[in-house]
Design a protein around this motif. Structure first.
Motif, PDB file in Angstrom:
ATOM      1  N   THR A   1      73.391  94.676 -30.127  1.00  0.00           N
ATOM      2  CA  THR A   1      73.305  93.403 -29.747  1.00  0.00           C
ATOM      3  C   THR A   1      74.718  92.569 -30.542  1.00  0.00           C
ATOM      4  O   THR A   1      75.440  91.884 -29.875  1.00  0.00           O
TER       5      THR A   1
ATOM      6  N   THR B   1      69.661  96.144 -34.598  1.00  0.00           N
ATOM      7  CA  THR B   1      70.064  95.238 -33.810  1.00  0.00           C
ATOM      8  C   THR B   1      71.774  95.466 -33.543  1.00  0.00           C
ATOM      9  O   THR B   1      72.400  94.407 -33.159  1.00  0.00           O
TER      10      THR B   1
ATOM     11  N   ASP C   1      69.990  98.208 -27.795  1.00  0.00           N
ATOM     12  CA  ASP C   1      68.844  98.174 -29.126  1.00  0.00           C
ATOM     13  C   ASP C   1      67.452  98.125 -28.528  1.00  0.00           C
ATOM     14  O   ASP C   1      66.774  98.671 -29.287  1.00  0.00           O
ATOM     15  N   LYS C   2      67.176  97.617 -27.415  1.00  0.00           N
ATOM     16  CA  LYS C   2      65.891  97.790 -26.933  1.00  0.00           C
ATOM     17  C   LYS C   2      65.487  99.121 -26.541  1.00  0.00           C
ATOM     18  O   LYS C   2      64.298  99.919 -26.487  1.00  0.00           O
TER      19      LYS C   2
ATOM     20  N   SER D   1      63.136  99.457 -32.306  1.00  0.00           N
ATOM     21  CA  SER D   1      63.825  99.012 -31.219  1.00  0.00           C
ATOM     22  C   SER D   1      62.927  98.144 -30.582  1.00  0.00           C
ATOM     23  O   SER D   1      63.135  97.135 -29.840  1.00  0.00           O
ATOM     24  N   ARG D   2      61.611  98.657 -30.529  1.00  0.00           N
ATOM     25  CA  ARG D   2      60.570  97.903 -29.867  1.00  0.00           C
ATOM     26  C   ARG D   2      60.467  96.486 -30.489  1.00  0.00           C
ATOM     27  O   ARG D   2      59.986  95.575 -29.643  1.00  0.00           O
TER      28      ARG D   2
ATOM     29  N   ARG E   1      64.322  91.445 -30.544  1.00  0.00           N
ATOM     30  CA  ARG E   1      64.080  90.354 -29.464  1.00  0.00           C
ATOM     31  C   ARG E   1      65.146  89.869 -29.486  1.00  0.00           C
ATOM     32  O   ARG E   1      65.945  89.511 -30.508  1.00  0.00           O
TER      33      ARG E   1
END
Length: 477
Positions: free
Chosen positions: A371, A368, A91-92, A233-234, A237
């Protein structure tokens, strides 16, 4: 003029190479299962005898049953732990990062595993093979997550269940071909070349990763979404896990309880058939047990098309669990030919896989999704691992040759029934909650993708809620 990425053929080309990502790794995963006799065979057969035209001694790597089972345990628990962080990283950092990293880990892990076979009869054999399985487990489960994420992006609001069904079918094709071809290949070329052949198939997956990455990058640019996805994506968390909806967690529990009844049964099905039903050889019992995968291979795409057309994913989830109950009832309390039960189980498994997993993208945001898939896979693997331990305690034997009493097998099937009943309960509650929140799961894919409600939903970016809260705080101050 429409861009190529907007055409249907483009997403199906992406899907084809996306399916090839895990074809080789699924083939490679179960090679030890097919060659169990060779893995646990004697180091040498210098004094072997021939009885009734067959050689009594099987030459192999000389592993003990505990060492052999450790190959699967390391894979399962590594998979369960790694996929959570892997989903977050995907995701990130994006699909392209994930597809390269995890397909490379599959190649590296399978290569080290194959290399270990060259240290037969030395103390280095087991460390090499366990290291290979650890790396392979880190890559394969995580590769499935990024595969699902790519599928969900390109087919959301379109042929989503069909796409998931085809990816499952390709993976199962790898498993089935391994079952049919590996023994013959090993008999012709030997253990070492067989394991390196599995590595070569994982290389095919890495090549597919390069193609998928290129198609995904070009397609996103043509659709003008590359920058948007990167921006979302940024913002992702690890704390966003707290904001995943109740529907998502009920769906995860439904998946876990259903698979708790499937995979632990398949792992012991061959021996169960030989112990309970008379007249089946080991090979025949293995074929009957494999009918679960054969059925899903044939049906997955057809079932996907059906579910895309009629929707009703939540209803199908309940129906799959309810219709699985008689399977374990037949196995526990009757002597109906076991092939009936394994084919039946394969049918319900096909519907479950094509209705449950494609439901996750409908209740979580795209940013997300990795995740969410990672958490779902981790919970599934932990559930299966615990179920395998429970089944081992129920069967209660340390010798693979000893015949297990039928009453112990009956208790195991009752445990499978208990998991299926738990699956029915969670799936019913899931449908109730989904109905109160707009009934997304029981719409067709196209209608659920097209009819975006005006209020906040599960499928909006999770970070939006926090942004709204921050704005309110600034206004108050």
């Amino acid at each position: 003029m429409a861009q190529p990425a907007e055409e249907a053929y483009y997403r199906f080309v992406v899907l084809f190479f996306n399916c090839l990502l895990t074809f080789g790794s699924y083939f490679c995963f179960d090679i030890p299962s097919v060659l169990q006799d060779q893995f646990q065979g004697n180091l040498t057969c210098a004094n072997s005898t021939v009885i009734n035209g067959t050689v009594e001694c099987v030459e192999g790597l000389g592993m003990t049953p505990q060492e052999y089972n450790l190959l699967y345990a390391v894979y399962a628990w590594t998979n369960a732990l790694v996929v959570i962080m892997a989903g977050f990283l995907i995701d990130k950092l994006g699909n392209r990062f994930g597809v390269f990293l995890f397909s490379f880990l599959c190649v590296l892990g399978s290569a080290i595993f194959a290399l270990g076979s060259h240290f037969k009869g030395t103390p280095y054999l087991l460390p090499f093979m366990l290291t290979g399985r650890l790396l392979f487990g880190s890559g394969n489960g995580s590769l499935t997550i990024v595969q699902n994420r790519i599928t969900a992006f390109w087919f959301r609001g379109k042929e989503l269940a069909l796409a998931f069904g085809l990816t499952l079918a390709f993976s199962r094709l790898g498993s089935v071909l391994n079952f049919f071809l590996t023994q013959k290949f090993e008999a012709q070329f030997g253990m070492q070349w067989t394991l390196w052949g599995g590595t070569l198939l994982c290389v095919l997956g890495f090549v597919s990763a390069i193609v998928v990455s290129a198609l995904d990058k070009v397609g996103m640019k043509q659709l003008g979404l590359d920058g948007t996805i990167q921006e979302e994506s940024r913002k992702v968390r690890i704390q966003d896990v707290k904001l995943l909806s109740l529907r998502y967690w009920l769906l995860v529990l439904t998946i876990m309880f259903f698979y708790n009844g499937i995979f632990p049964f398949i792992a012991d099905a061959s021996k169960f058939i030989q112990d309970k039903y008379s007249g089946y050889t080991q090979k025949e019992a293995a074929y009957i047990a494999g009918a679960v995968y054969d059925s899903s291979l044939i049906l997955s795409a057809i079932v996907g098309i059906l579910i895309d057309y009629v929707g009703l994913r939540g209803v199908f989830a309940v129906a799959c669990a309810v219709l699985t109950l008689p399977v374990f009832g037949l196995l526990a309390f009757t002597f109906v030919p076991p092939l009936v039960s394994t084919i039946w189980l394969g049918v319900t498994y096909s519907f479950a896989a094509s209705s449950m997993w494609p439901s996750i993208p409908l209740v979580v945001p795209q940013a997300t999704l990795g995740t969410a898939m990672g958490l779902a896979t981790s919970v599934q693997m932990i559930g299966i691992g615990v179920s395998n331990l429970v089944v081992g305690q129920i069967l209660g034997t340390k010798s693979s040759d000893a015949k297990i009493p039928v009453w112990r097998w009956q208790r195991m099937m009752i445990f499978m029934l208990a998991n299926t009943i738990a699956c029915i309960i969670t799936s019913v509650v899931l449908n109730i909650v989904d109905h109160r929140q707009g009934g997304t799961l029981n719409k067709t894919t196209k209608r659920s993708g097209a009819s975006a409600p005006s209020g906040p939903t599960d499928t909006e970016p999770l970070v939006q809620e926090e942004d709204d809260q921050n704005e309110e705080e600034e206004e108050d101050s």
